[in-house]
Write a protein that holds these residues in place. Structure first.
Motif, PDB file in Angstrom:
ATOM      1  N   THR A 136       0.946  -1.414   0.217  1.00 11.07           N
ATOM      2  CA  THR A 136      -0.082   0.560   0.249  1.00 11.07           C
ATOM      3  C   THR A 136       0.584   1.145  -0.301  1.00 11.07           C
ATOM      4  OG1 THR A 136       0.035   0.067   2.425  1.00 11.07           O
ATOM      5  CG2 THR A 136      -2.247  -1.115   1.315  1.00 11.07           C
ATOM      6  N   GLN A 174       2.620   3.563  -2.283  1.00 14.47           N
ATOM      7  CA  GLN A 174       2.731   3.276  -3.787  1.00 14.47           C
ATOM      8  C   GLN A 174       4.108   4.065  -3.932  1.00 14.47           C
ATOM      9  OE1 GLN A 174       0.934   2.307  -5.317  1.00 14.47           O
ATOM     10  NE2 GLN A 174       2.242   2.805  -7.819  1.00 14.47           N
ATOM     11  N   THR A 180     -12.035  -2.793 -13.659  1.00 16.48           N
ATOM     12  CA  THR A 180     -11.375  -2.786 -12.660  1.00 16.48           C
ATOM     13  C   THR A 180      -9.202  -2.311 -12.553  1.00 16.48           C
ATOM     14  OG1 THR A 180     -10.284  -4.636 -12.895  1.00 16.48           O
ATOM     15  CG2 THR A 180     -12.804  -4.478 -11.523  1.00 16.48           C
ATOM     16  N   ARG A 181      -9.538  -1.657 -11.702  1.00 12.36           N
ATOM     17  CA  ARG A 181      -7.880  -0.867 -11.689  1.00 12.36           C
ATOM     18  C   ARG A 181      -7.094  -1.822 -10.614  1.00 12.36           C
ATOM     19  NH1 ARG A 181      -9.265   4.199 -13.890  1.00 12.36           N
ATOM     20  NH2 ARG A 181      -9.213   4.234 -15.433  1.00 12.36           N
ATOM     21  N   LYS A 214      -4.535  -2.727  -7.516  1.00  8.92           N
ATOM     22  CA  LYS A 214      -3.972  -1.809  -6.302  1.00  8.92           C
ATOM     23  C   LYS A 214      -2.923  -2.423  -5.326  1.00  8.92           C
ATOM     24  CE  LYS A 214      -7.357   2.034  -7.048  1.00  8.92           C
ATOM     25  NZ  LYS A 214      -6.659   3.166  -7.125  1.00  8.92           N
ATOM     26  N   ASP A 215      -2.879  -1.854  -4.448  1.00 11.60           N
ATOM     27  CA  ASP A 215      -1.869  -2.509  -3.562  1.00 11.60           C
ATOM     28  C   ASP A 215      -0.326  -3.038  -4.170  1.00 11.60           C
ATOM     29  OD1 ASP A 215      -3.379  -0.637  -2.588  1.00 11.60           O
ATOM     30  OD2 ASP A 215      -4.742  -2.590  -1.563  1.00 11.60           O
ATOM     31  N   ARG A 250      -4.974  -6.151  -5.280  1.00 15.58           N
ATOM     32  CA  ARG A 250      -5.949  -6.012  -4.707  1.00 15.58           C
ATOM     33  C   ARG A 250      -6.420  -5.347  -6.741  1.00 15.58           C
ATOM     34  NH1 ARG A 250      -9.100  -0.769  -2.401  1.00 15.58           N
ATOM     35  NH2 ARG A 250      -7.172  -0.264  -2.122  1.00 15.58           N
ATOM     36  N   ARG A 251      -7.885  -5.548  -7.445  1.00 12.57           N
ATOM     37  CA  ARG A 251      -8.415  -4.917  -8.059  1.00 12.57           C
ATOM     38  C   ARG A 251      -9.942  -3.916  -7.760  1.00 12.57           C
ATOM     39  NH1 ARG A 251      -5.731  -5.489 -12.925  1.00 12.57           N
ATOM     40  NH2 ARG A 251      -7.598  -4.740 -13.671  1.00 12.57           N
ATOM     41  N   LEU A 252     -10.316  -2.690  -8.167  1.00 17.90           N
ATOM     42  CA  LEU A 252     -11.283  -2.015  -7.333  1.00 17.90           C
ATOM     43  C   LEU A 252     -11.787  -1.335  -8.503  1.00 17.90           C
ATOM     44  CD1 LEU A 252     -11.909  -0.320  -5.408  1.00 17.90           C
ATOM     45  CD2 LEU A 252     -10.858   1.043  -5.500  1.00 17.90           C
ATOM     46  N   GLU A 271     -14.239  -4.793  -4.075  1.00 18.49           N
ATOM     47  CA  GLU A 271     -12.681  -4.704  -4.342  1.00 18.49           C
ATOM     48  C   GLU A 271     -12.302  -6.201  -4.566  1.00 18.49           C
ATOM     49  OE1 GLU A 271     -10.647  -2.507  -0.445  1.00 18.49           O
ATOM     50  OE2 GLU A 271     -12.122  -3.461   0.011  1.00 18.49           O
TER      51      GLU A 271
END
Ligand SMILES: [Zn+2]
Length: 297
Positions: A14, A16, A140-141, A143-144, A148-150, A159
């Motif tokens: 998390t 970035q 979805t994009r 993340k982390d 993860r995809r959001l 999520e």
């Protein structure tokens, strides 16, 4: 195909700014996966996992970069090169090695390297199949660090997390023999222990009992956990068990099982490349269950 000593550094996922710096650092390394095949060096006999400098990835790939971990001062990422045409993919990475099916080279790679490539392949397989939200259909994009995809639809915001599909695999004994079967999808003369996917609402032990009965008509008792193995073909977690049959009578499900029988330790010990039967490769959990049982008697 697992490596408990590999530091996945989950607390960095998390962060970035840290991830961006880590990817740009000189020591950053990347495992390259192309259409579910992994980049390995050393043709045939002694392959090794290839981790290339992140700076050498080149254009056109890397839209999905997954942070795998940080085993030392340098981070390791996975990159999906599947957008490249076969000739391009081969040419771009020819100096490092070739893309190989992990099922084929997995048993020849050093264990931690097979584990790392299996992890990379499993993560990228998940990304490839979760580009759209299963709830609302929007994109979805990632993340982390790719863990993860959001969903981009603010009204949805679901999520999505990487999954492993649990499956059980079990060595069933009756007196001094074990049950091995030839599945309908097995190649050639290959025999193995029974296995099956866990269904919603089942415990692992429930699945062991159900599959043993469905596939071979065997009722089992003394179901006990043995060990587990990630199996990225495509995204399973194989959970190994031992169990005892109450009765050796077999009633096969012909859609799943072509033949099955009770085999002795001596039969298994005597197997070799010329035998009319073969069992799985050394790195597979099926083989470990069989070998552990053979060694007990
Ligand atoms: Zn959605």
């Amino acid at each position: 195909m697992s490596d408990r000593d590999f530091d996945r550094a989950a607390h960095r996922r998390t962060d970035q700014p840290w991830l961006e710096n880590a990817l740009r650092a000189d020591g950053a390394r990347v495992a390259v996966i192309w259409r579910s095949k992994a980049l390995v060096s050393g043709e045939g006999v002694a392959p090794r996992a290839v981790l290339i400098p992140a700076a050498e990835i080149g254009p056109g790939i890397g839209a999905e970069t997954v942070f795998l971990g940080c085993p030392n001062e340098n981070a390791i990422f996975a990159v999906d090169a599947s957008a490249l045409e076969p000739d391009d993919a081969q040419a771009r990475f020819a100096a490092y090695g070739a893309f190989e099916d992990l099922r084929a080279v997995g048993m020849l790679l050093p264990g931690p390297e097979a584990a790392l490539l299996g992890y990379a392949k499993g993560m990228l397989y998940w990304h490839e199949r979760h580009r759209f939200c299963g709830v609302c259909g929007h994109p979805t994009r990632a993340k982390d660090g790719g863990h993860r995809r959001l969903c981009v639809n603010a009204a949805c915001g679901t999520e999505h997390f990487p999954r492993s599909d649990p499956a059980v695999i079990m060595l069933i004994e009756y007196e001094d023999k074990c049950l091995l079967a030839r599945g309908a999808r097995f190649p050639g003369n290959f025999i193995s222990v029974l296995a099956g996917f866990v269904e919603p609402g089942e415990s692992l032990e429930d699945t062991v009992a159900r599959e043993a009965f469905e596939e071979c008509g065997v009722r089992v008792t003394d179901i006990a956990y043995a060990s587990s193995q990630p199996w990225p073909f495509p995204s399973s977690l194989m959970v190994g068990f031992r169990a005892r049959a109450l009765d050796p009578t077999l009633t096969l499900d012909p859609t799943e099982i072509l033949e099955a029988g009770w085999y002795t330790r001596d039969f298994i010990r005597a197997l070799n490349d010329d035998s009319p039967r073969r069992i799985g490769p050394k790195f597979s959990i099926s083989r470990r269950l069989i070998d552990d049982w053979v060694e007990e008697g």
